[in-house]
Design a protein around this motif. Structure first.
Motif, PDB file in Angstrom:
ATOM      1  N   TRP A   1       0.914  -1.758   0.257  1.00  0.00           N
ATOM      2  CA  TRP A   1      -0.207  -0.162   0.671  1.00  0.00           C
ATOM      3  C   TRP A   1       0.932   1.193  -0.281  1.00  0.00           C
ATOM      4  O   TRP A   1       2.772   1.267   0.810  1.00  0.00           O
ATOM      5  CB  TRP A   1      -1.415   0.208   1.110  1.00  0.00           C
ATOM      6  CG  TRP A   1      -1.813  -1.366   1.048  1.00  0.00           C
ATOM      7  CD1 TRP A   1      -2.121  -2.277   2.375  1.00  0.00           C
ATOM      8  CD2 TRP A   1      -2.949  -1.231   0.573  1.00  0.00           C
ATOM      9  NE1 TRP A   1      -3.216  -2.605   1.983  1.00  0.00           N
ATOM     10  CE2 TRP A   1      -3.166  -2.926   0.891  1.00  0.00           C
ATOM     11  CE3 TRP A   1      -3.390  -1.021  -0.531  1.00  0.00           C
ATOM     12  CZ2 TRP A   1      -4.653  -2.996  -0.126  1.00  0.00           C
ATOM     13  CZ3 TRP A   1      -4.684  -0.955  -1.365  1.00  0.00           C
ATOM     14  CH2 TRP A   1      -5.096  -2.789  -0.676  1.00  0.00           C
ATOM     15  N   TYR A   2      -0.179   2.210  -0.639  1.00  0.00           N
ATOM     16  CA  TYR A   2       0.617   3.579  -0.549  1.00  0.00           C
ATOM     17  C   TYR A   2      -0.223   4.748  -0.295  1.00  0.00           C
ATOM     18  O   TYR A   2      -1.164   4.848  -0.506  1.00  0.00           O
ATOM     19  CB  TYR A   2       1.614   3.387  -2.270  1.00  0.00           C
ATOM     20  CG  TYR A   2       2.319   4.981  -2.019  1.00  0.00           C
ATOM     21  CD1 TYR A   2       3.126   5.570  -2.174  1.00  0.00           C
ATOM     22  CD2 TYR A   2       1.412   6.279  -2.963  1.00  0.00           C
ATOM     23  CE1 TYR A   2       4.256   6.255  -1.678  1.00  0.00           C
ATOM     24  CE2 TYR A   2       2.217   7.642  -2.883  1.00  0.00           C
ATOM     25  CZ  TYR A   2       3.092   7.850  -2.066  1.00  0.00           C
ATOM     26  OH  TYR A   2       3.940   8.704  -3.224  1.00  0.00           O
ATOM     27  N   LEU A   3       0.301   4.960   1.234  1.00  0.00           N
ATOM     28  CA  LEU A   3      -1.079   6.215   1.530  1.00  0.00           C
ATOM     29  C   LEU A   3      -0.367   7.159   2.312  1.00  0.00           C
ATOM     30  O   LEU A   3       0.607   7.587   2.769  1.00  0.00           O
ATOM     31  CB  LEU A   3      -1.022   4.903   3.721  1.00  0.00           C
ATOM     32  CG  LEU A   3      -1.392   3.219   3.836  1.00  0.00           C
ATOM     33  CD1 LEU A   3      -1.458   3.580   4.876  1.00  0.00           C
ATOM     34  CD2 LEU A   3      -2.755   3.453   3.294  1.00  0.00           C
TER      35      LEU A   3
ATOM     36  N   ILE B   1       3.817   1.786   2.940  1.00  0.00           N
ATOM     37  CA  ILE B   1       3.329   1.348   3.957  1.00  0.00           C
ATOM     38  C   ILE B   1       3.488   2.298   4.857  1.00  0.00           C
ATOM     39  O   ILE B   1       4.526   1.661   5.942  1.00  0.00           O
ATOM     40  CB  ILE B   1       3.634  -0.211   3.170  1.00  0.00           C
ATOM     41  CG1 ILE B   1       5.016  -0.345   2.916  1.00  0.00           C
ATOM     42  CG2 ILE B   1       2.689  -0.910   2.806  1.00  0.00           C
ATOM     43  CD1 ILE B   1       5.772  -1.077   3.351  1.00  0.00           C
ATOM     44  N   PRO B   2       2.899   3.454   5.148  1.00  0.00           N
ATOM     45  CA  PRO B   2       3.266   3.592   6.903  1.00  0.00           C
ATOM     46  C   PRO B   2       2.603   3.257   7.850  1.00  0.00           C
ATOM     47  O   PRO B   2       1.624   1.994   7.753  1.00  0.00           O
ATOM     48  CB  PRO B   2       2.761   5.177   6.483  1.00  0.00           C
ATOM     49  CG  PRO B   2       1.946   5.109   5.448  1.00  0.00           C
ATOM     50  CD  PRO B   2       1.826   3.924   4.720  1.00  0.00           C
TER      51      PRO B   2
ATOM     52  N   THR C   1      -6.621 -10.512  -0.657  1.00  0.00           N
ATOM     53  CA  THR C   1      -6.179 -11.579  -1.497  1.00  0.00           C
ATOM     54  C   THR C   1      -5.170 -12.111  -1.616  1.00  0.00           C
ATOM     55  O   THR C   1      -3.901 -12.402  -2.400  1.00  0.00           O
ATOM     56  CB  THR C   1      -6.803 -11.450  -3.053  1.00  0.00           C
ATOM     57  OG1 THR C   1      -5.891 -10.070  -3.571  1.00  0.00           O
ATOM     58  CG2 THR C   1      -8.598 -11.426  -3.375  1.00  0.00           C
ATOM     59  N   HIS C   2      -4.514 -10.492  -0.692  1.00  0.00           N
ATOM     60  CA  HIS C   2      -3.012 -11.152  -0.669  1.00  0.00           C
ATOM     61  C   HIS C   2      -2.311 -11.463   0.809  1.00  0.00           C
ATOM     62  O   HIS C   2      -2.719  -9.951   1.048  1.00  0.00           O
ATOM     63  CB  HIS C   2      -2.127  -9.626  -1.476  1.00  0.00           C
ATOM     64  CG  HIS C   2      -2.463 -10.580  -3.580  1.00  0.00           C
ATOM     65  ND1 HIS C   2      -3.328  -9.828  -4.185  1.00  0.00           N
ATOM     66  CD2 HIS C   2      -2.171 -10.967  -4.319  1.00  0.00           C
ATOM     67  CE1 HIS C   2      -3.181  -9.958  -5.077  1.00  0.00           C
ATOM     68  NE2 HIS C   2      -2.897 -10.705  -5.449  1.00  0.00           N
ATOM     69  N   GLN C   3      -1.503 -11.778   1.078  1.00  0.00           N
ATOM     70  CA  GLN C   3      -0.602 -11.220   2.146  1.00  0.00           C
ATOM     71  C   GLN C   3       0.433 -10.774   2.635  1.00  0.00           C
ATOM     72  O   GLN C   3       0.677 -10.542   1.513  1.00  0.00           O
ATOM     73  CB  GLN C   3      -0.288 -13.141   2.907  1.00  0.00           C
ATOM     74  CG  GLN C   3      -1.616 -13.660   2.787  1.00  0.00           C
ATOM     75  CD  GLN C   3      -0.901 -15.254   3.597  1.00  0.00           C
ATOM     76  OE1 GLN C   3      -0.059 -15.669   3.647  1.00  0.00           O
ATOM     77  NE2 GLN C   3      -2.278 -15.995   3.979  1.00  0.00           N
ATOM     78  N   PHE C   4       0.229  -9.980   3.471  1.00  0.00           N
ATOM     79  CA  PHE C   4       1.454  -9.220   3.634  1.00  0.00           C
ATOM     80  C   PHE C   4       1.370  -8.130   2.883  1.00  0.00           C
ATOM     81  O   PHE C   4       2.488  -7.324   3.023  1.00  0.00           O
ATOM     82  CB  PHE C   4       2.665 -10.243   4.058  1.00  0.00           C
ATOM     83  CG  PHE C   4       2.870 -11.164   4.716  1.00  0.00           C
ATOM     84  CD1 PHE C   4       3.239 -10.665   6.144  1.00  0.00           C
ATOM     85  CD2 PHE C   4       3.005 -12.349   4.422  1.00  0.00           C
ATOM     86  CE1 PHE C   4       3.303 -11.490   7.134  1.00  0.00           C
ATOM     87  CE2 PHE C   4       3.425 -13.242   5.507  1.00  0.00           C
ATOM     88  CZ  PHE C   4       3.556 -12.931   6.966  1.00  0.00           C
ATOM     89  N   LEU C   5       0.411  -7.402   2.557  1.00  0.00           N
ATOM     90  CA  LEU C   5       0.409  -6.792   1.916  1.00  0.00           C
ATOM     91  C   LEU C   5       0.402  -5.448   2.594  1.00  0.00           C
ATOM     92  O   LEU C   5       0.648  -3.851   1.924  1.00  0.00           O
ATOM     93  CB  LEU C   5      -0.988  -6.422   0.752  1.00  0.00           C
ATOM     94  CG  LEU C   5      -1.556  -5.333  -0.922  1.00  0.00           C
ATOM     95  CD1 LEU C   5      -1.710  -6.197  -1.521  1.00  0.00           C
ATOM     96  CD2 LEU C   5      -1.722  -4.335   0.032  1.00  0.00           C
ATOM     97  N   GLY C   6      -0.296  -5.122   3.686  1.00  0.00           N
ATOM     98  CA  GLY C   6      -0.441  -4.336   4.660  1.00  0.00           C
ATOM     99  C   GLY C   6       0.594  -3.841   5.566  1.00  0.00           C
ATOM    100  O   GLY C   6       1.445  -4.344   5.637  1.00  0.00           O
ATOM    101  N   TYR C   7       0.211  -3.008   6.655  1.00  0.00           N
ATOM    102  CA  TYR C   7       1.442  -2.874   7.625  1.00  0.00           C
ATOM    103  C   TYR C   7       0.049  -2.468   8.922  1.00  0.00           C
ATOM    104  O   TYR C   7      -0.949  -2.877   8.962  1.00  0.00           O
ATOM    105  CB  TYR C   7       1.261  -1.659   7.584  1.00  0.00           C
ATOM    106  CG  TYR C   7       3.448  -1.976   8.871  1.00  0.00           C
ATOM    107  CD1 TYR C   7       4.065  -2.882   8.826  1.00  0.00           C
ATOM    108  CD2 TYR C   7       4.288  -0.707   8.475  1.00  0.00           C
ATOM    109  CE1 TYR C   7       4.779  -3.228   9.572  1.00  0.00           C
ATOM    110  CE2 TYR C   7       5.086  -0.881   9.395  1.00  0.00           C
ATOM    111  CZ  TYR C   7       5.884  -2.253  10.224  1.00  0.00           C
ATOM    112  OH  TYR C   7       6.161  -1.455  10.828  1.00  0.00           O
TER     113      TYR C   7
END
Length: 178
Positions: free
Chosen positions: A11-13, A18-19, A140-146
């Motif tokens: 993610w670009y937040l 990925i903050p 639908t995908h693992q470890f995409l976030g934080y």
């Protein structure tokens, strides 16, 4: 950045890669989602959701693993609602990522491309039952976030958060705060 290895996207937040983000209990947040809406093409389908799982990927987990996860936002029952048209930051020609010292420098070589259609939207208000630490993820995908921290305390009048997702060519999904 997170110490986890995912599927090559993240993610670009709100202008940051990925903050760790912060929410206030009692404040309503609006999420504008552009991570794709065609579930038959998983590479272009990134439903955004908030969870207690540091892995994410709810829709690709076993039933037993799904039962261990708590979802706070982004689903209505078993249906993801954090979906919308697909947007992706793409390289303009050759990938030049190794030429730059920072992501922000590299990002200047990318162009945002969006499929026809409209973004999705959902709202969420964290409350007293929301844990202090949750995670923003892709279903639908693992470890995409934080990590996301949920805090007590008064919020500024009119505080709201607007998210919009788009995939990044070496792959980040973008979310924006207004």
């Amino acid at each position: 950045i997170t110490g986890n290895s995912g599927s090559g996207i993240t993610w670009y937040l709100n202008g940051l890669l990925i903050p760790e983000i912060r929410f206030r209990r009692g404040v309503t947040y609006t999420f504008i989602t552009e991570g794709g809406e065609d579930s038959s093409v998983l590479a272009r389908y990134h439903p955004f959701y908030l969870t207690d799982s540091d892995r994410g990927g709810y829709l690709v987990k076993s039933m037993a693993d799904q039962l261990e996860e708590t979802i706070y936002a982004g689903f209505e029952g078993e249906t993801p609602i954090g979906v919308g048209r697909y947007c992706e930051y793409q390289n303009q020609g050759t990938d030049r990522s190794l030429e730059f010292d920072t992501f922000e420098e590299y990002k200047t070589t990318l162009k945002l491309e969006c499929d026809p259609g409209t973004p999705g939207m959902f709202r969420w208000t964290p409350d007293e039952s929301t844990p202090d630490v949750i995670y923003y993820q892709c279903a639908t995908h693992q470890f995409l976030g934080y990590k996301a921290y949920v805090e007590d305390g008064a919020a500024a009048h009119g505080t709201s958060l607007l998210w919009s997702m788009a995939a990044m060519a070496l792959a980040s999904l973008a979310l924006h705060l207004i």
